[in-house]
Design a protein around this motif. Structure first.
Motif, PDB file in Angstrom:
ATOM      1  N   GLN A  95     -29.258  34.994 -59.153  1.00  0.00           N
ATOM      2  CA  GLN A  95     -29.616  36.460 -58.662  1.00  0.00           C
ATOM      3  C   GLN A  95     -29.404  36.792 -58.216  1.00  0.00           C
ATOM      4  O   GLN A  95     -28.906  38.433 -58.248  1.00  0.00           O
ATOM      5  CB  GLN A  95     -30.635  35.759 -58.462  1.00  0.00           C
ATOM      6  CG  GLN A  95     -32.531  37.049 -58.841  1.00  0.00           C
ATOM      7  CD  GLN A  95     -32.632  37.023 -59.776  1.00  0.00           C
ATOM      8  OE1 GLN A  95     -31.879  36.274 -60.891  1.00  0.00           O
ATOM      9  NE2 GLN A  95     -33.722  38.038 -60.383  1.00  0.00           N
ATOM     10  N   PRO A  96     -28.836  37.260 -57.022  1.00  0.00           N
ATOM     11  CA  PRO A  96     -27.784  37.855 -55.735  1.00  0.00           C
ATOM     12  C   PRO A  96     -26.974  39.449 -56.467  1.00  0.00           C
ATOM     13  O   PRO A  96     -26.565  39.898 -56.106  1.00  0.00           O
ATOM     14  CB  PRO A  96     -27.503  37.129 -54.625  1.00  0.00           C
ATOM     15  CG  PRO A  96     -28.667  36.264 -54.567  1.00  0.00           C
ATOM     16  CD  PRO A  96     -28.695  35.909 -55.946  1.00  0.00           C
ATOM     17  N   LEU A 122     -24.823  43.553 -60.140  1.00  0.00           N
ATOM     18  CA  LEU A 122     -24.617  43.358 -61.272  1.00  0.00           C
ATOM     19  C   LEU A 122     -24.889  45.158 -62.209  1.00  0.00           C
ATOM     20  O   LEU A 122     -24.803  45.662 -62.840  1.00  0.00           O
ATOM     21  CB  LEU A 122     -23.781  42.670 -62.239  1.00  0.00           C
ATOM     22  CG  LEU A 122     -23.379  43.007 -63.812  1.00  0.00           C
ATOM     23  CD1 LEU A 122     -21.929  43.399 -64.158  1.00  0.00           C
ATOM     24  CD2 LEU A 122     -23.442  41.688 -64.649  1.00  0.00           C
ATOM     25  N   VAL A 123     -26.733  44.576 -61.814  1.00  0.00           N
ATOM     26  CA  VAL A 123     -27.650  45.216 -62.656  1.00  0.00           C
ATOM     27  C   VAL A 123     -27.177  47.085 -61.735  1.00  0.00           C
ATOM     28  O   VAL A 123     -26.395  48.013 -62.666  1.00  0.00           O
ATOM     29  CB  VAL A 123     -29.148  44.857 -62.418  1.00  0.00           C
ATOM     30  CG1 VAL A 123     -29.877  46.112 -62.374  1.00  0.00           C
ATOM     31  CG2 VAL A 123     -28.934  43.547 -63.708  1.00  0.00           C
ATOM     32  N   LYS A 124     -26.735  46.851 -60.446  1.00  0.00           N
ATOM     33  CA  LYS A 124     -26.672  48.269 -60.006  1.00  0.00           C
ATOM     34  C   LYS A 124     -25.396  48.853 -60.674  1.00  0.00           C
ATOM     35  O   LYS A 124     -25.041  50.057 -60.191  1.00  0.00           O
ATOM     36  CB  LYS A 124     -26.631  47.976 -58.114  1.00  0.00           C
ATOM     37  CG  LYS A 124     -27.591  48.133 -57.699  1.00  0.00           C
ATOM     38  CD  LYS A 124     -27.477  48.022 -56.221  1.00  0.00           C
ATOM     39  CE  LYS A 124     -26.881  49.259 -55.586  1.00  0.00           C
ATOM     40  NZ  LYS A 124     -28.511  50.075 -55.974  1.00  0.00           N
ATOM     41  N   ARG A 125     -24.364  47.943 -60.662  1.00  0.00           N
ATOM     42  CA  ARG A 125     -22.972  48.594 -61.608  1.00  0.00           C
ATOM     43  C   ARG A 125     -23.277  48.886 -62.914  1.00  0.00           C
ATOM     44  O   ARG A 125     -22.183  50.051 -63.535  1.00  0.00           O
ATOM     45  CB  ARG A 125     -22.029  47.439 -61.601  1.00  0.00           C
ATOM     46  CG  ARG A 125     -20.592  48.294 -61.375  1.00  0.00           C
ATOM     47  CD  ARG A 125     -19.788  49.138 -61.650  1.00  0.00           C
ATOM     48  NE  ARG A 125     -18.613  48.936 -61.376  1.00  0.00           N
ATOM     49  CZ  ARG A 125     -18.637  49.895 -62.574  1.00  0.00           C
ATOM     50  NH1 ARG A 125     -19.447  50.442 -63.075  1.00  0.00           N
ATOM     51  NH2 ARG A 125     -16.908  50.333 -63.290  1.00  0.00           N
ATOM     52  N   SER A 155     -25.909  41.027 -53.972  1.00  0.00           N
ATOM     53  CA  SER A 155     -25.540  40.753 -53.331  1.00  0.00           C
ATOM     54  C   SER A 155     -24.536  42.170 -52.701  1.00  0.00           C
ATOM     55  O   SER A 155     -23.858  42.836 -53.494  1.00  0.00           O
ATOM     56  CB  SER A 155     -24.597  39.423 -54.314  1.00  0.00           C
ATOM     57  OG  SER A 155     -22.674  39.398 -53.148  1.00  0.00           O
ATOM     58  N   VAL A 156     -23.607  41.651 -51.939  1.00  0.00           N
ATOM     59  CA  VAL A 156     -23.057  42.829 -50.599  1.00  0.00           C
ATOM     60  C   VAL A 156     -20.660  42.030 -50.926  1.00  0.00           C
ATOM     61  O   VAL A 156     -20.491  43.685 -51.235  1.00  0.00           O
ATOM     62  CB  VAL A 156     -23.041  43.059 -49.385  1.00  0.00           C
ATOM     63  CG1 VAL A 156     -24.547  43.698 -49.609  1.00  0.00           C
ATOM     64  CG2 VAL A 156     -23.020  41.445 -48.500  1.00  0.00           C
TER      65      VAL A 156
END
Length: 344
Positions: A232-233, A238-241, A144-145
């Protein structure tokens, strides 16, 4: 072809994510899919009535025991996908083993995510080796953006200076096989010395009794937070953070959370078990640990060696793109379902 698709569909679990992805693959090929939650089914007769009512022509199931047992004895052709815990755990139970063997006997094909799962299944049922295909999970991430990670983390109680935060994210449904408490004591000791490291456990509360055990264990701990599942998005954002994604499972089939982290260029620290070592090469595409203390040492190393982190991220993303192609997975399931049409 009108297909019945049986799987355990608890929201935000690996099986549910896999089922939705394969459903989209099959619908793209023109099939009509009736997706049903295996945990809501009580008997094979219930499935038989559904097959008759919906004019079902074939079926696909994820997990030989949890879903496969309900398709036994029906006249429609079907295929099955190993869930991981069916081979790793349920095959140890004599009664479940017999049921799973009967399911595999009747199935027109079976899909294993890894060669290891295929080998284990073939060791149990050697006469079915010819029908077992290897197809790794296909990965397509779309974080998600609009998801505000900082606000989310602060609301979850992680309010320390977010600029210097090192967040380790353990994504799993709360059940014993995922062993989410494995790292708690070692991580808390580490957090007391380095307050900027946090461990977040995030995922659905699959087992209510075990969930209460986890909550009780974390009640007086510091640096470790239990967070309810999110879409999921948002989870991928959150994974990217996060600094790293963690897996501490006792057994795994093939962890989509690990593969998604790799695709999102986030390093993975995973327990050294067959399902994880099948997709992670130590110090190349991720880090494998054998004890909680080993985890802490490897995590510290990842923090102080940026070159190691860069190498893992680069190699892991390349590995996923080569070995876990979403389009190749789509083509494989199209062909497998075609084999049901040809033999029905």
């Amino acid at each position: 072809m009108k297909l019945l698709f049986l799987a355990c569909l608890r929201a935000h679990t690996g099986n549910a994510t896999t089922a939705q992805r394969i459903k989209h693959h099959l619908e793209a090929a023109g099939h009509t899919i009736v997706l049903k939650d295996a945990t809501a089914i009580e008997s094979s007769s219930e499935v038989s009535k559904l097959i008759f009512k919906e004019n079902i022509e074939g079926a696909l199931v994820i997990h030989l025991y949890k879903a496969g047992r309900f398709i036994l004895g029906n006249i429609i052709p079907f295929g099955t996908i190993f869930g991981g815990t069916d081979i790793n755990e349920d095959a140890k139970d004599d009664q479940k083993f017999r049921v799973m063997g009967a399911v595999l006997e009747e199935a027109r094909f079976a899909v294993a995510f890894t060669p290891k799962i295929k080998d284990m299944a073939a060791a149990c049922w050697p006469h079915c080796l010819h029908k077992i295909h290897i197809q790794p999970q296909g990965i397509l991430t779309k974080p998600s953006v609009s998801f505000n990670c900082e606000t989310f983390l602060q609301n979850a109680g992680i309010q320390r200076n977010l600029e210097n935060l090192h967040l380790f994210l353990l994504i799993c449904g709360l059940r014993k096989v995922k062993d989410p408490l494995y790292l708690v004591e070692a991580f808390q000791e580490w957090h007391e010395k380095e307050p900027n490291v946090y461990l977040a456990l995030i995922g659905p509360m699959v087992d209510p009794v075990f969930t209460n055990e986890v909550k009780a264990k974390l009640l007086n701990t510091h640096g470790i937070h239990l967070i309810q599942e999110i879409p999921q998005p948002d989870l991928q954002a959150l994974v990217k953070r996060s600094f790293a994604v963690v897996n501490s499972s006792i057994s795994e089939g093939m962890s989509a959370a690990i593969l998604e982290a790799m695709d999102l260029e986030v390093p993975v620290l995973a327990r050294d078990i067959p399902g994880n070592s099948a997709i992670i090469k130590h110090e190349d595409t991720g880090l494998l640990f054998s004890t909680p203390q080993d985890f802490v040492q490897l995590a510290k190393r990842l923090m102080r060696e940026p070159a190691l982190k860069r190498r893992i991220i680069t190699n892991a993303r390349e590995y996923v793109h080569i070995n876990h192609s979403w389009m190749l997975e789509r083509d494989r399931y199209h062909n497998l379902i075609l084999s049901l049409e040809l033999t029905s």
